[in-house]
Motif scaffolding. Structure first.
Motif, short mmCIF file in Angstrom:
data_model
loop_
_atom_site.label_atom_id
_atom_site.label_comp_id
_atom_site.label_asym_id
_atom_site.label_seq_id
_atom_site.Cartn_x
_atom_site.Cartn_y
_atom_site.Cartn_z
N LEU A 6 -3.59 -8.75 7.81
CA LEU A 6 -4.08 -7.90 8.89
C LEU A 6 -4.02 -8.59 10.25
O LEU A 6 -4.05 -7.91 11.29
N ALA A 7 -3.94 -9.91 10.25
CA ALA A 7 -3.99 -10.65 11.52
C ALA A 7 -2.92 -10.17 12.49
O ALA A 7 -3.22 -9.87 13.66
N GLU A 8 -1.69 -10.09 12.04
CA GLU A 8 -0.60 -9.67 12.92
C GLU A 8 -0.74 -8.21 13.32
O GLU A 8 -0.50 -7.85 14.47
N LEU A 9 -1.18 -7.38 12.39
CA LEU A 9 -1.32 -5.95 12.67
C LEU A 9 -2.44 -5.65 13.68
O LEU A 9 -2.39 -4.64 14.38
N ALA A 10 -3.45 -6.53 13.75
CA ALA A 10 -4.59 -6.29 14.62
C ALA A 10 -4.41 -6.91 16.01
O ALA A 10 -5.28 -6.74 16.87
N ARG A 11 -3.30 -7.60 16.23
CA ARG A 11 -3.04 -8.18 17.56
C ARG A 11 -2.65 -7.09 18.55
O ARG A 11 -2.21 -6.01 18.15
N PRO A 12 -2.76 -7.36 19.86
CA PRO A 12 -2.33 -6.39 20.85
C PRO A 12 -0.90 -5.93 20.59
O PRO A 12 -0.02 -6.75 20.32
N GLY A 13 -0.70 -4.65 20.57
CA GLY A 13 0.61 -4.07 20.27
C GLY A 13 0.82 -3.78 18.79
O GLY A 13 1.74 -3.07 18.43
N GLY A 14 -0.04 -4.30 17.93
CA GLY A 14 0.06 -4.05 16.50
C GLY A 14 -0.45 -2.67 16.15
O GLY A 14 -1.24 -2.08 16.89
N GLU A 15 -0.03 -2.15 15.00
CA GLU A 15 -0.43 -0.79 14.64
C GLU A 15 -1.92 -0.66 14.31
O GLU A 15 -2.45 0.45 14.29
N LEU A 16 -2.61 -1.79 14.08
CA LEU A 16 -4.06 -1.75 13.83
C LEU A 16 -4.84 -2.43 14.96
O LEU A 16 -5.98 -2.86 14.77
N TYR A 17 -4.23 -2.53 16.14
CA TYR A 17 -4.90 -3.16 17.27
C TYR A 17 -6.25 -2.48 17.52
O TYR A 17 -6.36 -1.26 17.52
N GLY A 18 -7.27 -3.29 17.68
CA GLY A 18 -8.61 -2.79 17.91
C GLY A 18 -9.45 -2.78 16.64
O GLY A 18 -10.65 -2.53 16.69
N LEU A 19 -8.82 -3.06 15.49
CA LEU A 19 -9.55 -3.04 14.22
C LEU A 19 -10.59 -4.15 14.14
O LEU A 19 -11.70 -3.93 13.66
N ALA A 20 -10.23 -5.34 14.60
CA ALA A 20 -11.13 -6.49 14.48
C ALA A 20 -12.43 -6.23 15.24
O ALA A 20 -12.44 -5.62 16.30
N GLY A 21 -13.52 -6.68 14.67
CA GLY A 21 -14.83 -6.48 15.28
C GLY A 21 -15.74 -5.77 14.31
O GLY A 21 -15.33 -5.35 13.23
N ARG A 23 -17.56 -5.01 11.38
CA ARG A 23 -17.51 -5.58 10.03
C ARG A 23 -16.13 -6.07 9.63
O ARG A 23 -15.98 -6.68 8.59
N PHE A 24 -15.10 -5.78 10.41
CA PHE A 24 -13.74 -6.15 10.03
C PHE A 24 -13.35 -7.51 10.60
O PHE A 24 -13.43 -7.73 11.80
N VAL A 25 -12.95 -8.40 9.71
CA VAL A 25 -12.51 -9.75 10.08
C VAL A 25 -11.04 -9.85 9.72
O VAL A 25 -10.68 -9.79 8.55
N CYS A 26 -10.21 -9.98 10.74
CA CYS A 26 -8.76 -9.87 10.55
C CYS A 26 -8.03 -11.20 10.68
O CYS A 26 -7.08 -11.32 11.46
N PHE A 27 -8.47 -12.19 9.95
CA PHE A 27 -7.70 -13.42 9.81
C PHE A 27 -7.91 -13.95 8.41
O PHE A 27 -8.82 -13.52 7.70
N GLY A 28 -7.06 -14.84 7.99
CA GLY A 28 -6.96 -15.25 6.59
C GLY A 28 -8.24 -15.75 5.96
O GLY A 28 -9.08 -16.36 6.61
N GLY A 29 -8.37 -15.46 4.66
CA GLY A 29 -9.51 -15.91 3.87
C GLY A 29 -10.16 -14.82 3.05
O GLY A 29 -11.05 -15.10 2.27
N GLY A 30 -9.69 -13.58 3.17
CA GLY A 30 -10.19 -12.48 2.37
C GLY A 30 -9.11 -11.96 1.45
O GLY A 30 -7.97 -11.78 1.88
N VAL A 31 -9.46 -11.74 0.18
CA VAL A 31 -8.48 -11.26 -0.81
C VAL A 31 -9.12 -10.16 -1.66
O VAL A 31 -10.22 -10.37 -2.20
N PRO A 32 -8.44 -9.02 -1.80
CA PRO A 32 -8.97 -7.98 -2.68
C PRO A 32 -8.75 -8.36 -4.14
O PRO A 32 -7.81 -9.08 -4.47
N LEU A 33 -9.62 -7.86 -5.00
CA LEU A 33 -9.52 -8.09 -6.44
C LEU A 33 -9.15 -6.75 -7.09
O LEU A 33 -9.92 -5.80 -7.01
N TRP A 34 -8.00 -6.72 -7.72
CA TRP A 34 -7.44 -5.49 -8.27
C TRP A 34 -7.63 -5.42 -9.78
O TRP A 34 -7.68 -6.44 -10.46
#
Length: 134
Positions: free
Chosen positions: A69-84, A86-97
Motif C-alpha cells: 500500500l505504501a506506493e499506492l498511498a503516495r501523492p499521485g497514487g490511486e489510494l492517495y489520502g488513505l494513510a491516517g 486507522r490505516f498505516v500504509c508502510f511495511g509490517g502488516g500482513v493479512p492471514l488467509w
C-alpha cells in the motif's frame, strides 16, 4: 482466530525480531480487525502500540500486505489520502488467509512495528508463516 494461535503468531514475530536485532511490538487481529493479542518487547519504540495494531488492521481491511500500500498511498497514487486514522500504509502488516473451498478469505492479520521497515516485514512474514503452516 483463537488466542492460542494468535499467541503462536506473536511468538514467531518476536523470535524473528531477536534474529534481526530489532525491538518490536506485534499485534494480531481477527477478520473484523479486532485485536486478539498484542506483545511489546522491552525497550521497543513508543509508537509500536499504535502502529502494530494499525498495520494489522490495515492488512485485513485491504486484504494485502501494508508494504504493497505504501506506493499506492503516495501523492499521485490511486489510494492517495488513505494513510491516517486507522490505516498505516508502510511495511509490517500482513493479512492471514484461509481457503474455504469457495476461495480464500482473510481470517486476520499481523502487524509489526519497531524495527526498520525491512525488519518489520521480515517479522510479520515469519509470524504469518505460522498461520499458513498450522
Amino acid at each position: 482466530m483463537d488466542l492460542e494461535l494468535a499467541l503462536r503468531v506473536c511468538e514467531a514475530a518476536l523470535k524473528q525480531a531477536a534474529r534481526e536485532g530489532a525491538l518490536i511490538s506485534v499485534a494480531v487481529v481477527d477478520a473484523g480487525g479486532h485485536l486478539v493479542t498484542f506483545q511489546r518487547m522491552e525497550g521497543a519504540r513508543l509508537a509500536g502500540p499504535v502502529l502494530a495494531p494499525g498495520k494489522a488492521y490495515t492488512s485485513v481491511a485491504h486484504g494485502r500486505p501494508t508494504a504493497d500500500l505504501a506506493e499506492l498511498a503516495r501523492p499521485g497514487g490511486e489510494l492517495y489520502g488513505l494513510a491516517g486514522d486507522r490505516f498505516v500504509c508502510f511495511g509490517g502488516g500482513v493479512p492471514l488467509w484461509a481457503d474455504y473451498g469457495e476461495g480464500e478469505r482473510v481470517m486476520g492479520g499481523v502487524g509489526v512495528s519497531g524495527g526498520t521497515i525491512a525488519q518489520d516485514v521480515a517479522c510479520a512474514e515469519a509470524a504469518a508463516s505460522v498461520w499458513h503452516t498450522r
